[in-house]
Every structure is written in C-alpha cells, then in structure tokens.
Scaffold this motif. Structure first.
Motif, PDB file in Angstrom:
ATOM      1  N   GLY A  70      -0.699  -2.596  12.730  1.00  0.00           N
ATOM      2  CA  GLY A  70      -0.326  -3.904  13.257  1.00  0.00           C
ATOM      3  C   GLY A  70      -0.279  -4.988  12.199  1.00  0.00           C
ATOM      4  N   VAL A  71      -1.137  -4.883  11.180  1.00  0.00           N
ATOM      5  CA  VAL A  71      -1.183  -5.916  10.154  1.00  0.00           C
ATOM      6  C   VAL A  71       0.130  -5.990   9.375  1.00  0.00           C
ATOM      7  CG1 VAL A  71      -2.150  -4.405   8.368  1.00  0.00           C
ATOM      8  CG2 VAL A  71      -2.600  -6.876   8.301  1.00  0.00           C
ATOM      9  N   LEU A  72       0.865  -4.860   9.294  1.00  0.00           N
ATOM     10  CA  LEU A  72       2.132  -4.856   8.569  1.00  0.00           C
ATOM     11  C   LEU A  72       3.265  -5.456   9.391  1.00  0.00           C
ATOM     12  CD1 LEU A  72       2.073  -1.320   6.882  1.00  0.00           C
ATOM     13  CD2 LEU A  72       1.379  -3.529   5.930  1.00  0.00           C
ATOM     14  N   LYS A  73       3.044  -5.611  10.717  1.00  0.00           N
ATOM     15  CA  LYS A  73       4.081  -6.155  11.580  1.00  0.00           C
ATOM     16  C   LYS A  73       3.759  -7.543  12.099  1.00  0.00           C
ATOM     17  CE  LYS A  73       3.803  -2.628  14.430  1.00  0.00           C
ATOM     18  NZ  LYS A  73       4.109  -1.726  15.573  1.00  0.00           N
ATOM     19  N   SER A  74       2.538  -7.999  11.854  1.00  0.00           N
ATOM     20  CA  SER A  74       2.086  -9.255  12.451  1.00  0.00           C
ATOM     21  C   SER A  74       2.577 -10.499  11.731  1.00  0.00           C
ATOM     22  CB  SER A  74       0.558  -9.270  12.495  1.00  0.00           C
ATOM     23  OG  SER A  74       0.029  -9.270  11.176  1.00  0.00           O
ATOM     24  N   GLY A  75       2.977 -10.337  10.462  1.00  0.00           N
ATOM     25  CA  GLY A  75       3.375 -11.510   9.679  1.00  0.00           C
ATOM     26  C   GLY A  75       2.192 -12.235   9.071  1.00  0.00           C
ATOM     27  N   SER A  76       0.999 -11.640   9.181  1.00  0.00           N
ATOM     28  CA  SER A  76      -0.200 -12.300   8.652  1.00  0.00           C
ATOM     29  C   SER A  76      -0.344 -12.131   7.146  1.00  0.00           C
ATOM     30  CB  SER A  76      -1.449 -11.751   9.348  1.00  0.00           C
ATOM     31  OG  SER A  76      -1.557 -10.349   9.153  1.00  0.00           O
ATOM     32  N   ILE A  77       0.393 -11.170   6.576  1.00  0.00           N
ATOM     33  CA  ILE A  77       0.369 -10.998   5.123  1.00  0.00           C
ATOM     34  C   ILE A  77       1.785 -11.199   4.593  1.00  0.00           C
ATOM     35  CG2 ILE A  77      -1.622  -9.469   5.128  1.00  0.00           C
ATOM     36  CD1 ILE A  77       0.210  -7.100   4.905  1.00  0.00           C
ATOM     37  N   PRO A  78       1.924 -11.614   3.331  1.00  0.00           N
ATOM     38  CA  PRO A  78       3.262 -11.909   2.785  1.00  0.00           C
ATOM     39  C   PRO A  78       4.182 -10.697   2.822  1.00  0.00           C
ATOM     40  CG  PRO A  78       1.525 -12.740   1.345  1.00  0.00           C
ATOM     41  CD  PRO A  78       0.849 -11.886   2.365  1.00  0.00           C
ATOM     42  N   PHE A  79       5.476 -10.949   3.023  1.00  0.00           N
ATOM     43  CA  PHE A  79       6.457  -9.867   3.089  1.00  0.00           C
ATOM     44  C   PHE A  79       6.535  -9.106   1.776  1.00  0.00           C
ATOM     45  CE2 PHE A  79      10.878  -8.298   2.649  1.00  0.00           C
ATOM     46  CZ  PHE A  79      10.866  -7.402   3.715  1.00  0.00           C
ATOM     47  N   ILE A  80       6.195  -9.775   0.676  1.00  0.00           N
ATOM     48  CA  ILE A  80       6.225  -9.106  -0.625  1.00  0.00           C
ATOM     49  C   ILE A  80       5.254  -7.926  -0.647  1.00  0.00           C
ATOM     50  CG2 ILE A  80       4.447 -10.533  -1.722  1.00  0.00           C
ATOM     51  CD1 ILE A  80       6.170 -10.533  -4.253  1.00  0.00           C
ATOM     52  N   ILE A  81       4.243  -7.969   0.238  1.00  0.00           N
ATOM     53  CA  ILE A  81       3.288  -6.866   0.367  1.00  0.00           C
ATOM     54  C   ILE A  81       3.614  -6.001   1.574  1.00  0.00           C
ATOM     55  CG2 ILE A  81       0.858  -6.276   0.737  1.00  0.00           C
ATOM     56  CD1 ILE A  81       0.134  -8.900  -0.688  1.00  0.00           C
ATOM     57  N   SER A  82       3.872  -6.657   2.710  1.00  0.00           N
ATOM     58  CA  SER A  82       4.075  -5.905   3.951  1.00  0.00           C
ATOM     59  C   SER A  82       5.366  -5.087   3.935  1.00  0.00           C
ATOM     60  CB  SER A  82       4.085  -6.853   5.156  1.00  0.00           C
ATOM     61  OG  SER A  82       5.193  -7.730   5.107  1.00  0.00           O
ATOM     62  N   GLY A  83       6.435  -5.626   3.320  1.00  0.00           N
ATOM     63  CA  GLY A  83       7.715  -4.921   3.294  1.00  0.00           C
ATOM     64  C   GLY A  83       7.633  -3.566   2.612  1.00  0.00           C
TER      65      GLY A  83
END
Length: 456
Positions: free
Chosen positions: A101-114
């Motif tokens: 969920g943390v990768l889809k929540s927008g709580s971390i920058p896209f530079i990391i989550s993407g």
C-alpha cells in the motif's frame, strides 16, 4: 532533464540491459512444441491488471476452456471475475500479489515509489510465471501495460519454449503521454521499449482494430510477426431486452432506479447508462456539460443517468455532480453512481434507453469494450468519435451517434428524447440489436481457434 527523468531513464535502460544479458545466456536454439491434441493445449493468459475488469482476457480464457484447453489466468484479484471463469474446471486463477500500500498511497516520492513498484511487479511476474504455474504451450499477454510485462513475458517464453502472443489493446506509451506529454523524455523511452519488444517478442499478435494492425506493420513498430485482428464482441451474458415485466421487476429492485421505475417503464423518464474507469482518457465533463445544456431546454424528458465503474477521478466528479445539483443546474436530472455485478450490469444495459461512451483513444486506433457490451445488450449509443477507428464499431445513424463536443451530445439527447426523435431512437435500437448478433465465440473461433490449436 530533471533528476526524476534521469532516474526513470536509467531504470528503463537497466531493465533492457538486464534483459539482453539474460537472453544471451539462453540456448540459441528454439525448441518447438510437439503436436498436441485439443485437450492438452495449455494457455497462460496474463494481464497486469484486475482480472475482473479485463473482460477481453477473461473471454480468451473461456474460449480456450470451451474447446477443451487448459488455462492459467494470471492477474490481480481486485474484483470478482466472470462467474463462468470461477465455475470452469479448466481455468485456474493465479493471483498476482498487489504492490504494498505504501507504494500506491502517494506518501513517498514517485522517484522512489515508481521504480520500486516496477521492481515489485518484475519479481511477482517472474515468481508466478516461472515457478507457480506449469509450462504452457502459449503465453497470451495483454498490452498495455507494457512495462515490465512484455520484457518478463519474453524471458519466460524463451526459457520455457512457449509461444508468445501479444494482444494489443492500445499502446502504453500513448497512455503515458496523456499524463506526461508526448515530449517528455520518459515517454520516448517507453515508446522505444514498446517498439523494440513488439518486434522481438511475439510468435504472433492480435489487435482490436484493423487500424491498429496497419499501424503496427509500419514504422516505428515495424512488426514482422503475423498480426491478426480480433474485434471485441459481447459475451453471451449481454442480451437484448426480451421481457417488459422483467424490466420493471429489475428496475424496481435496483437501488438506483427503484424510485423511478414506473416512470422509466412508462417512457416518461429516460434512462441512460455510462460505464467509466474514471481516468483522464474519459473526459466526464463532456456528459455533465451536455446534461446541463439539455436541462435548460423546455419540455424535455427527465433523465436518470447511472454511471458505473471505479477509478481515481470518481470522488472528484461526484463532488462536481453535487455542486451542479445544489446550484440547480440539473433540474429533472438525477446522476447516480454504482458498482454492479456483471449480471446486474448486463441487465441494466438491456433495460436502458441510451448508452453513453466517453472513451477518448490515446492512440487513435483502439476501441472501447463498453460499447461492445452495449451493442450486445441491444442498446444504442452516443459515443465520443474523435479517433480513426471509431467507425469500425459505431455506424452513424445505424446503431449510434458520434460527438466530440458537449454541445453536440446535448443536441443528440434533445433530438432522441423527443416525440419527433422516438422513431430515430427505435431505428438505432434495431441497429444495435442487429450488431448484437455478432458474438465473441464465433469471432474468436474464426480468428484464433486454429492458431492456438484448439480447433481442427
């Protein structure tokens, strides 16, 4: 070039480099499968998305199983699959693990989550395709999404001596361009990746339109493997209206229509239906603006508009609908949202007066499945028409009407929902019912049955 673009570019290049290294380690000789009977034909159907919201891929699975083949259906289990999928002993579902969920929540920058999400998808695809599922004769993969699906599918197909077939619904890079802009560097990388994998990967390809087939045969795609066009057709669950009493009974039970059922059945209120994924490639403002314009006219029929589906922009538009209603801009018009089972959705389409499709093709050469389902239910449509392949499905004045602007849609609604337009609406319904005679099973058997080896 931004730091984000550089990171994404290197991520994409790293994936391609890794793919090349893996492929150079594989045997150079491709071992063909020995001839097999229909009963032993095995097909893996892969969609990097929700199985329940991927009707075409579910129909592929059902068609293979109907002819005695074995199917492994791979994708996310976020909504219920077609009931026939669950009931078939020849189809086994292999769920993909959703990203944390943390990768889809927008709580971390896209530079990391993407990049992290892509790495998660790579691992889950390799694990399910390479370890959980048995080897198959065919791997049929939906595109888009193309990253990382096409690369992993190619690796698996070579390692397991499996024939790879790509089902081109659209292009991943054109969808990305809709949010990033066509000049964004990552869009260019995505396009190059999709073209390169399209040329290298498949044993065969299928497309949803003739226009897409012609495009894939030219630069920059330049695909040399065989390309077959398999138009979407409705499944048997979508059927035209057969019983007026059944229509009343259904509308009286459905929460969204129970208070208006008598007026709808009497023709005093018009029922329109639209299905949407609530994404930027469907501008829902077109319908809202058209209804506001329609409501300004005197002596028009009241309208109940039911919008089905889930997606990221749903909350935004629900708030806008509330604002328009509170401002008094939608007199005699009710707009309701719903999430229905496939059975109830099919019935709703057959009992409606008009279907609305707002699909805007990012590539210009795909077609919306929702219109196919509407025609299968004998429901005429008003659909956005600003793309090349539109007339492969909707025939103006025969089974539907096209529009590009909200004012044009408002004119269509006013014309069809009038005493003078009732004859035209009946003509369009007859055209939709005629279109409903063209079914998925017949189309699939003609185009793919012999190719996959399930038909002699």
């Amino acid at each position: 070039m931004s730091h984000l673009t550089i990171v994404l570019a290197f991520t994409g290049l790293g994936m391609l480099a890794g793919l090349i290294v893996v492929l150079t380690m594989l045997p150079s000789r491709y071992v063909k499968h020995s001839p097999a009977s229909k009963e032993s034909v095995s097909v893996q159907v892969l969609v990097l998305g929700d199985i329940g919201r991927s009707p075409r891929m579910q129909y592929h699975a059902l068609s293979v199983a109907r002819h005695g083949g074995r199917v492994d259906l791979i994708g996310y289990l976020e909504s219920p699959p077609h009931p026939d999928i669950l009931a078939s002993p020849r189809i086994k579902i292999y769920p993909l693990a959703s990203p944390p969920g943390v990768l889809k929540s927008g709580s971390i920058p896209f530079i990391i989550s993407g990049p992290s999400k892509v790495l998660w998808q790579i691992w889950t695809l390799i694990y399910v395709l390479g370890y959980q599922t048995p080897p198959a004769r065919w791997l049929l993969v939906q595109n888009p999404p193309s990253i990382p699906t096409l690369a992993i599918a190619l690796i698996i197909s070579v390692l397991r001596n499996t024939h790879l077939m790509i089902d081109w619904h659209n292009y991943g890079w054109t969808i990305l361009a809709g949010t990033k802009g066509r000049d964004h560097p990552f869009v260019g990388l995505s396009k190059a990746y999709e073209c390169a994998l399209g040329q290298a990967a498949p044993t065969a390809n299928i497309t949803v339109t003739h226009a897409m087939k012609r495009q894939l045969e030219r630069e920059p795609y330049n695909i040399k493997a065989p390309i077959l066009t398999l138009h979407d057709r409705p499944a048997t669950i979508f059927q035209p209206l057969k019983s007026l009493p059944d229509r009343r009974d259904f509308l009286e039970k459905l929460p969204q229509t129970k208070d208006f059922a008598s007026n709808i059945v009497a023709g005093q209120t018009k029922l329109i239906v639209s299905s949407t994924s609530w994404t930027p490639d469907e501008d829902f403002s077109l319908l809202l603006d058209a209804l506001v314009t329609y409501a300004k006219e005197e002596s028009v029929y009241p309208i109940i508009a039911i919008i089905t589906g889930r997606g990221p922009q749903k909350t935004f538009y629900e708030e806008r609908i509330k604002d328009l209603q509170s401002e008094g801009k939608l007199p005699n018009i009710r707009i309701l949202t719903a999430w229905l089972t496939i059975e109830d959705y099919a019935k709703l389409l057959s009992y409606a007066d008009l279907g609305i499709c707002l699909h805007m093709s990012s590539s210009g050469v795909d077609l919306p499945m929702k219109v196919v389902d509407m025609f299968g239910s004998g429901l005429p449509v008003a659909a956005y028409s600003g793309y090349e392949s539109f007339d492969e499905l909707v025939k103006e004045g025969v089974n539907g009407c096209g529009f590009e602007m909200a004012d044009e849609l408002a004119v269509i609604l006013k014309r069809l929902f009038s005493e003078e337009g009732s004859a035209e609406l009946r003509t369009l319904r007859k055209g939709a019912e005629k279109e409903s005679e063209l079914r998925w099973d017949e189309e699939w058997d003609r185009v793919l049955g012999r190719v996959l080896g399930v038909i002699d």
